[in-house]
Design an enzyme around this catalytic site. Structure first.
Site, PDB file in Angstrom:
ATOM      1  CE  LYS A  83      22.112  40.657  47.943  1.00 28.24           C
ATOM      2  NZ  LYS A  83      23.118  40.356  46.921  1.00 28.24           N
ATOM      3  NE  ARG A  88      31.122  45.036  44.854  1.00 27.19           N
ATOM      4  CZ  ARG A  88      30.203  44.249  45.426  1.00 27.19           C
ATOM      5  NH1 ARG A  88      28.923  44.570  45.366  1.00 27.19           N
ATOM      6  NH2 ARG A  88      30.560  43.147  46.029  1.00 27.19           N
ATOM      7  NE  ARG A  93      31.313  37.532  46.638  1.00 28.04           N
ATOM      8  CZ  ARG A  93      31.339  38.821  46.297  1.00 28.04           C
ATOM      9  NH1 ARG A  93      32.313  39.301  45.556  1.00 28.04           N
ATOM     10  NH2 ARG A  93      30.389  39.621  46.701  1.00 28.04           N
ATOM     11  NE  ARG A 150      25.776  35.424  50.916  1.00 28.61           N
ATOM     12  CZ  ARG A 150      26.065  36.722  50.887  1.00 28.61           C
ATOM     13  NH1 ARG A 150      25.578  37.535  51.776  1.00 28.61           N
ATOM     14  NH2 ARG A 150      26.838  37.218  49.938  1.00 28.61           N
ATOM     15  NE  ARG A 173      33.219  43.047  48.935  1.00 30.86           N
ATOM     16  CZ  ARG A 173      31.937  42.705  48.993  1.00 30.86           C
ATOM     17  NH1 ARG A 173      30.989  43.635  49.013  1.00 30.86           N
ATOM     18  NH2 ARG A 173      31.587  41.438  49.041  1.00 30.86           N
TER      19      ARG A 173
END
Ligand code: AMP
Length: 215
Positions: A13, A127, A171, A88, A160
């Site tokens: 996204k 990532r 998550r 969310r 991260r």
């Protein structure tokens, strides 16, 4: 155009939102980026958010709704915006409706990024994020030209804290429990555009542009 980008963490996204917002001159409102900036700056918001983020939990709705409500009132939102990572929860979606009504704005579409679960875990755990501009790379699928350095701004790349495997799994669980129901919510109102989010950044970008053009 005013858009919400919905989908699990790692669906791409943010990458797509950054690209389209820059092309179209829309504001890219990433609540995750705003919170990370607040943590870095050591602000009151950052201090409140830090622990939730490290565990992969959601920040309380009241706090998030106030942050987004203020952001949507800023002048750079007047040409259009993409909300990336908000709403969310159902409470956030309802509050967003109220905010938009009070600003006399409408949501054009909610774009749902659909993607298989196995791909997500590998995307997230590989990532690399830029400390400078927030751009994302991937150790295998999208490596930077120079190790550890952002292609766009020469910023330092880092993993991260919430991209560690255990937090990633939490998550995804939080997404299933709190966020996935918003797919039906926007679908029932005829606002949902669904795109297949596997493939390269360019492939997904082309699908998204075509859907928005035809919508
Ligand atoms: P993201 O970069 O969108 O994956 O967000 C990173 C983290 O920020 C999430 O795991 C949450 O802890 C927090 N966060 C971002 N957006 C929201 C939101 N709309 N509501 C609650 N927490 C959020």
């Amino acid at each position: 155009m005013n858009l919400v980008f919905l989908g699990p963490p790692g669906a791409g996204k943010g990458t797509q939102a950054k690209m389209i917002a820059a092309q179209e001159g829309w504001a890219h409102i990433s609540t995750g980026d705003m919170l990370r900036a607040a943590v870095k700056a050591g602000s009151e918001l950052g201090n409140q958010a830090q622990e939730f983020m490290a565990k992969g939990e959601l920040i309380p709705d009241s706090l998030m709704c106030a942050v987004v409500g203020d952001r949507l009132r800023e002048p750079d939102c007047s040409k259009g915006w993409i909300l990336d990572g908000f709403p969310r929860t159902q409470v956030q979606a309802d509050r967003l409706d109220e905010t938009l009504a009070s600003l006399d704005l409408k949501l054009d579409h909610c774009v749902y990024f659909h993607i298989g679960r196995e791909i997500l875990v590998s995307r997230l755990t590989g990532r690399l994020t830029c400390k400078g501009c927030g751009a994302n790379f991937h150790s295998q699928a999208l490596p930077p030209e120079q190790d550890g350095v952002c292609d766009h701004c020469d910023g330092e790349l880092y993993v991260r804290v919430d991209d560690q495997e255990e937090t990633v799994r939490n998550r995804l669980k939080v997404y299933d429990e709190s966020t996935a129901e918003l797919i039906d919510f926007y679908d029932q109102r005829g606002r949902l555009l669904r795109i297949e989010a596997d493939g390269t950044v360019e492939e997904v970008g082309a699908r998204l542009a075509a859907q928005l053009r035809d919508s």
